[in-house]
Every structure is written in C-alpha cells, then in structure tokens.
Design a protein around this motif. Structure first.
Motif, mmCIF file in Angstrom:
data_model
loop_
_atom_site.group_PDB
_atom_site.id
_atom_site.type_symbol
_atom_site.label_atom_id
_atom_site.label_comp_id
_atom_site.label_asym_id
_atom_site.label_seq_id
_atom_site.Cartn_x
_atom_site.Cartn_y
_atom_site.Cartn_z
ATOM 1 N N ILE A 37 0.844 -1.195 0.000
ATOM 2 C CA ILE A 37 0.000 0.000 0.000
ATOM 3 C C ILE A 37 0.879 1.245 0.000
ATOM 4 O O ILE A 37 0.600 2.225 -0.697
ATOM 5 C CB ILE A 37 -0.957 -0.026 1.209
ATOM 6 N N LEU A 38 1.942 1.201 0.788
ATOM 7 C CA LEU A 38 3.022 2.175 0.668
ATOM 8 C C LEU A 38 4.122 1.523 -0.145
ATOM 9 O O LEU A 38 4.418 0.326 0.026
ATOM 10 C CB LEU A 38 3.536 2.600 2.045
ATOM 11 N N HIS A 39 4.741 2.304 -1.025
ATOM 12 C CA HIS A 39 5.629 1.740 -2.038
ATOM 13 C C HIS A 39 7.096 1.869 -1.650
ATOM 14 O O HIS A 39 7.552 2.935 -1.237
ATOM 15 C CB HIS A 39 5.387 2.456 -3.371
ATOM 16 N N SER A 40 7.821 0.759 -1.782
ATOM 17 C CA SER A 40 9.286 0.781 -1.669
ATOM 18 C C SER A 40 9.852 0.788 -3.082
ATOM 19 O O SER A 40 9.611 -0.152 -3.855
ATOM 20 C CB SER A 40 9.787 -0.456 -0.916
ATOM 21 N N GLU A 41 10.565 1.842 -3.412
ATOM 22 C CA GLU A 41 11.021 2.017 -4.799
ATOM 23 C C GLU A 41 12.355 1.336 -5.034
ATOM 24 O O GLU A 41 13.300 1.462 -4.243
ATOM 25 C CB GLU A 41 11.140 3.503 -5.121
#
Length: 346
Positions: free
Chosen positions: A33-37
């Motif tokens: 849901i939160l993105h790790s790039e």
C-alpha cells in the motif's frame, strides 16, 4: 542517570500507541500500500531498532573496506546535523557542517575508495548518484532500517550487546523505534560491542532471544569494538597517560569505560549526540589542562573539533582513538555469508 521503573511503567501505554502506529506503517509497506522504490544500484542497509548508538559507523566502514575492492560503491547517508539540505556529494570542500559528522568521517577515510553522498530522501539520493555516477553499482545505506521507501537487497540489523532490543520497549518507555517484531525484516543480525571473551552458552542464549523475533534461519554474528592506537589531532601516534575525556555521541559509556581501564581519566565532559562544537567549547576543554594531560575524543568528535582546535593552536593537546568492528573468529563466516547473499548481483 538511572532509569526509574515507575516512570517506565507509567509511559508503557504511550509506548503501546507508538508501537501500534509503527505496526500500521510496516503493514502498509509489507502489503504494497506504501511503495518501496527499486533503484538502479544494489542496496545494503545497516541499521537498528533502537534509538542511539549501536555501532553502525564501524560496520559501514568494515563493509566499505570489504566491498569497495570488488565493486564501485557509494555510502549514502541522511547527513544528520548538517547545515545544508538536499543531495550533497562530498568533495575536498566538504566539512561536518556541509555533510554531517559521520559522512565527513567516511569521506576522510574513504574518499579514494567510495563515493560519499548525503540526502534526506534516500531514493532521490540513489537516483542522483546513478545520474552523475552510473558506474556505481552498490549503495551502503547508513541508519536506514526504518527508511522503507527504498527497496534493499540486504538488511543488516545491529543489536547492542549492552542494550539488547529483545529486552527493550518502544519509545517513550524504552529506546525502540518500532516494536521488536521489526527484526523480521533483518537478513542478518550483528550483536555489537560484545566483551572480548563471550562464552558459548551466553552466545546461544542471545541467539535464542534474537530468533524469537527474526525469520527462521537468519544468521546471528558477534563482534567486539577494537580500539586503535591513539592519534593526536596532528595525525601522529601519542602515548597517553592522563586524559580528559570529551564525547558527543549517543552512548559514550563504552568509550568512557575503555579510557578508565587504560588511562588515568582526570575529567569527563559529555555533550549531546551530534553536538556542534564552538570555540568556547574548545576553550572550556583546554582550561586548566595540565601539560601531561590530553583531551581525548572519539573519531566522530574529532572531525568536528579539529578545525576549531587547529585554528587555536591546540592540535598537539588533543587526541582521538579510532575504533573498528572486530568479528574475531566469525570474520570468515560473516564474509562467506555476505558473499553468498551478493554473489553475482554486481
């Protein structure tokens, strides 16, 4: 200052709330849901669950010595305490004020072996490194265990032998930045600041406690702090007898303990972590200093104090003691594990 149990107990409800907030944040990252790039370089993170010093700087230095021989590498730090903002690449004009004390220490040691850069936003920093230096294949991230916006290939968690995370609580009742279960993200755990002689049964007990919170099969390594030959601020070896300690680090107790067991400590001056020294601090440290006494600091303090000390002509009266991490008879095992995890990724 001795902790009062009743204060810790009174703060526990706030710690539960803080821990729940960090749990939600981790859940959002774990479930996409939160993105790790993902960034162009391979990423190794060194960090901890606790607030304060667990020996991250010596471990980053150890990894730099080990890996920069194999692959073009950069150390990417936040640059805490610096007077600048955004992405900054260290060069010959760098100071502790422009890039932070720990990155400046890295630059003083490794300017020929690795690129040293700082950026509050690690993803932005990684992309800028790739734009300016596409040859860089590896990023070493200092103190980024909780910085989940950037995807990492290896997560190394440090656990201070003297303040184990498995006996601690989230802030404010304890020193944890998140709950103990955050250790599940670790690919390896290094128990730092161990006594030189640590028996097998105690190691096994520590491993058992750590593995209550990590994934199955995650290796646990043990390391001590090795103190080097004292050096004057002029860069020359010095023989110390009487010393006045000065330290502005997160946990000065091990440094103080080392000095008191080997030298006659006449006074101790403790400053806040990342303290920005002033000319008046230097005058206070040199005040009433006897001719046979040195002001002795950590290397991290030296990088900030040295310009002030030199400008006042006191360099011969100040000394620092370099430190490094020592895996002892586990050095080959750690190197083998690291090689197995990196393989041909570079």
């Amino acid at each position: 200052m001795k902790e009062l149990p009743w204060i810790k107990n009174a703060l526990l409800p706030l710690s539960w709330i803080y821990g729940a907030i960090t749990d939600v944040r981790n859940f959002l990252f774990d479930n996409g849901i939160l993105h790790s790039e993902e960034v162009p370089q391979k990423v190794i993170v060194v960090g901890n669950l606790t607030v304060g010093g667990t020996g991250k700087t010596p471990v980053i230095e150890y990894l730099t010595r080990l890996l920069s021989k194999k692959v073009p590498a950069a150390i990417l730090s936040r640059g805490y305490g610096r007077e600048t903002k955004g992405f900054v690449e260290a060069d010959s004009n760098a100071t502790a004020a422009t890039i932070g004390d720990e990155p400046f220490q890295f630059y003083m040691k490794f300017s020929q072996e690795a690129l040293i850069v700082v950026s509050e936003k690690r993803v932005h920093g990684a992309l800028k490194v790739h734009e300016k230096h596409p040859e860089i294949k590896l990023l070493l991230l200092d103190d980024a265990f909780q910085h989940r916006a950037i995807r990492r290939d290896i997560n190394i968690l440090l656990n201070d032998y003297n303040r184990p995370f498995y006996e601690d609580y989230p802030f404010p009742a304890g020193r944890l930045r998140e709950r103990r279960c955050g250790a599940r993200r670790a690919d390896a755990v290094i128990v730092t600041k161990c006594p030189a002689e640590l028996n097998v049964s105690e190691k096994e007990n520590i491993i058992e406690n750590i593995r209550r919170y990590t994934r199955a099969g995650v290796p646990v390594f043990f390391a001590t702090t090795r103190y080097g030959v004292p050096l004057s601020y002029e860069g020359l070896p010095v023989a110390l007898k009487n010393v006045k300690m000065a330290a502005g680090i997160a946990n000065p107790s091990p440094f103080a303990a080392y000095l008191t067991t080997r030298f006659s400590v006449t006074d101790q001056k403790v400053f806040p972590d990342h303290h920005n020294y002033t000319p008046s601090d230097v005058e206070d440290l040199i005040k009433n200093l006897k001719n046979d006494t040195f002001v002795v600091t950590t290397e991290k303090d030296m990088v900030k104090l040295k310009p002030l000390v030199v400008s006042k002509g006191y360099a011969a009266r100040f000394a620092y003691i370099p430190v490094s991490v020592d895996f002892g008879d586990e050095e080959a095992a750690f190197s083998e594990w690291l090689t197995s995890r990196t393989g041909d990724r570079f």
